[in-house]
Design a protein around this motif. Structure first.
Motif, PDB file in Angstrom:
ATOM      1  N   GLY A  70       0.803  -1.213   0.000  1.00  0.00           N
ATOM      2  CA  GLY A  70       0.000   0.000   0.000  1.00  0.00           C
ATOM      3  C   GLY A  70       0.836   1.262   0.000  1.00  0.00           C
ATOM      4  O   GLY A  70       1.755   1.425  -0.808  1.00  0.00           O
ATOM      5  N   LEU A  71       0.542   2.155   0.950  1.00  0.00           N
ATOM      6  CA  LEU A  71       1.260   3.417   1.033  1.00  0.00           C
ATOM      7  C   LEU A  71       2.710   3.224   1.477  1.00  0.00           C
ATOM      8  O   LEU A  71       3.510   4.157   1.410  1.00  0.00           O
ATOM      9  N   GLY A  72       3.069   2.017   1.917  1.00  0.00           N
ATOM     10  CA  GLY A  72       4.437   1.741   2.336  1.00  0.00           C
ATOM     11  C   GLY A  72       5.458   1.909   1.230  1.00  0.00           C
ATOM     12  O   GLY A  72       6.665   1.972   1.503  1.00  0.00           O
ATOM     13  N   LEU A  73       4.994   2.015  -0.027  1.00  0.00           N
ATOM     14  CA  LEU A  73       5.934   2.264  -1.120  1.00  0.00           C
ATOM     15  C   LEU A  73       6.552   3.656  -1.006  1.00  0.00           C
ATOM     16  O   LEU A  73       7.704   3.856  -1.413  1.00  0.00           O
ATOM     17  N   ALA A  74       5.814   4.615  -0.472  1.00  0.00           N
ATOM     18  CA  ALA A  74       6.329   5.992  -0.390  1.00  0.00           C
ATOM     19  C   ALA A  74       7.574   6.094   0.488  1.00  0.00           C
ATOM     20  O   ALA A  74       8.578   6.689   0.066  1.00  0.00           O
ATOM     21  N   PRO A  75       7.600   5.528   1.703  1.00  0.00           N
ATOM     22  CA  PRO A  75       8.822   5.609   2.509  1.00  0.00           C
ATOM     23  C   PRO A  75       9.997   4.827   1.941  1.00  0.00           C
ATOM     24  O   PRO A  75      11.147   5.101   2.293  1.00  0.00           O
ATOM     25  N   LEU A  76       9.722   3.837   1.070  1.00  0.00           N
ATOM     26  CA  LEU A  76      10.816   3.079   0.457  1.00  0.00           C
ATOM     27  C   LEU A  76      11.286   3.693  -0.857  1.00  0.00           C
ATOM     28  O   LEU A  76      12.366   3.364  -1.348  1.00  0.00           O
TER      29      LEU A  76
END
Length: 283
Positions: A124-130
């Protein structure tokens, strides 16, 4: 001894929104242009403030053209609309001014991972911090081995950063695999939860560093797989935690996990620091 306060850490600095983009139905990005130098480590976060509305912690994403450090003079925040502050931020046009404190926290160990293969797992939105890790590594491609990104979403319409994903896939020695829980007729990628992508991924546990960000159950199963099925050392598995951060500097205690504060000790942790709290067997 009296406390000292620094603008940018305790007091918000004014920053202007220079661009905005709708990423999906409930996710948007804003690009900010701070006055003066602004550098960050991939994985850090800022506190974004709107007077009279509130303040929210948001991970830093690289602005277009940035190498994952802020060197281009702009930073990006990719935000899901989930509450009062994020809803108000979503309504702001380019040219609006908001408050910013940061950067805060401990980021991904990109410098320590030089010379190793990387496996990045996001949901999900965890792609943004990576995403800063991807930009940082690809800007220094010769310093790293093979890079594999596994990203999962619930539905195809939730996929964002499509142009970046295409660019990352074109980079040498880089593999990007996508998975969705519920496919539609146009989906050409894997169907299933993101951790099932490990079935088609080869990795050398002796030379790999893993970084994962997303829903906590996903991170837990990722850690279990890497630890018990792939034989990776726990100290080379890193997770980015999300909690209700309200101060960013370890004062309020809202983000505490065991003896640690996500805002100052994290948000990135090595697995041995959090294993028992994530209920990963062996800790």
């Amino acid at each position: 001894m009296a406390e000292t306060f620094a603008e940018g850490l305790d007091l918000p600095r004014p920053v202007r929104i220079v661009a905005r983009r709708r990423e999906s139905e409930d996710v948007f990005s804003i690009v900010l242009e701070p006055e003066g130098p602004f550098r960050y480590v991939p994985g850090q976060f800022n506190m974004l403030a709107l007077p009279g509305v509130g303040e929210v912690a948001i991970s830093i994403a690289p602005a277009p053209g940035d190498d994952g450090t802020g060197a281009c003079g702009r930073i990006q925040h990719t935000i899901r609309i989930v509450g009062r502050v994020t809803r108000a931020l979503a309504a702001l046009p380019a040219g609006a001014v908001i408050g910013l404190r940061g950067p805060f926290g401990r980021g991904w160990p990109v410098a320590e991972a030089r010379g190793r293969d990387l496996v990045l797992v996001s949901g999900g939105l965890g792609l943004a911090p990576l995403s800063p890790v991807m930009e940082y590594v690809l800007a220094r491609r010769g310093d790293y081995g093979r890079v594999t990104l596994l990203h999962g979403i619930r539905r195809p319409g939730e996929l964002f950063f499509r142009d970046r994903i295409d660019r990352w896939r074109a980079a040498p020695g880089t593999e990007v695999l996508l998975a969705t829980d519920h496919a539609d007729a146009h989906w050409q990628e894997h169907v299933g939860v993101v951790t099932t992508l490990f079935d088609v991924v080869e990795l050398d546990p002796q030379r790999t560093v893993a970084m994962t960000c997303g829903p906590e159950p996903m991170m837990r199963f990722t850690a279990i797989h890497l630890l018990h099925k792939r034989g990776m050392a726990p100290e080379r598995i890193f997770l980015s935690e999300e909690r209700n951060m309200q101060c960013g500097v370890g004062r309020c205690g809202h983000c505490q996990i065991g003896p640690r504060f996500v805002c100052t000790d994290g948000p990135v942790f090595a697995l041995p620091e959090l294993g028992r709290y994530l209920k990963v067997e062996g800790f």
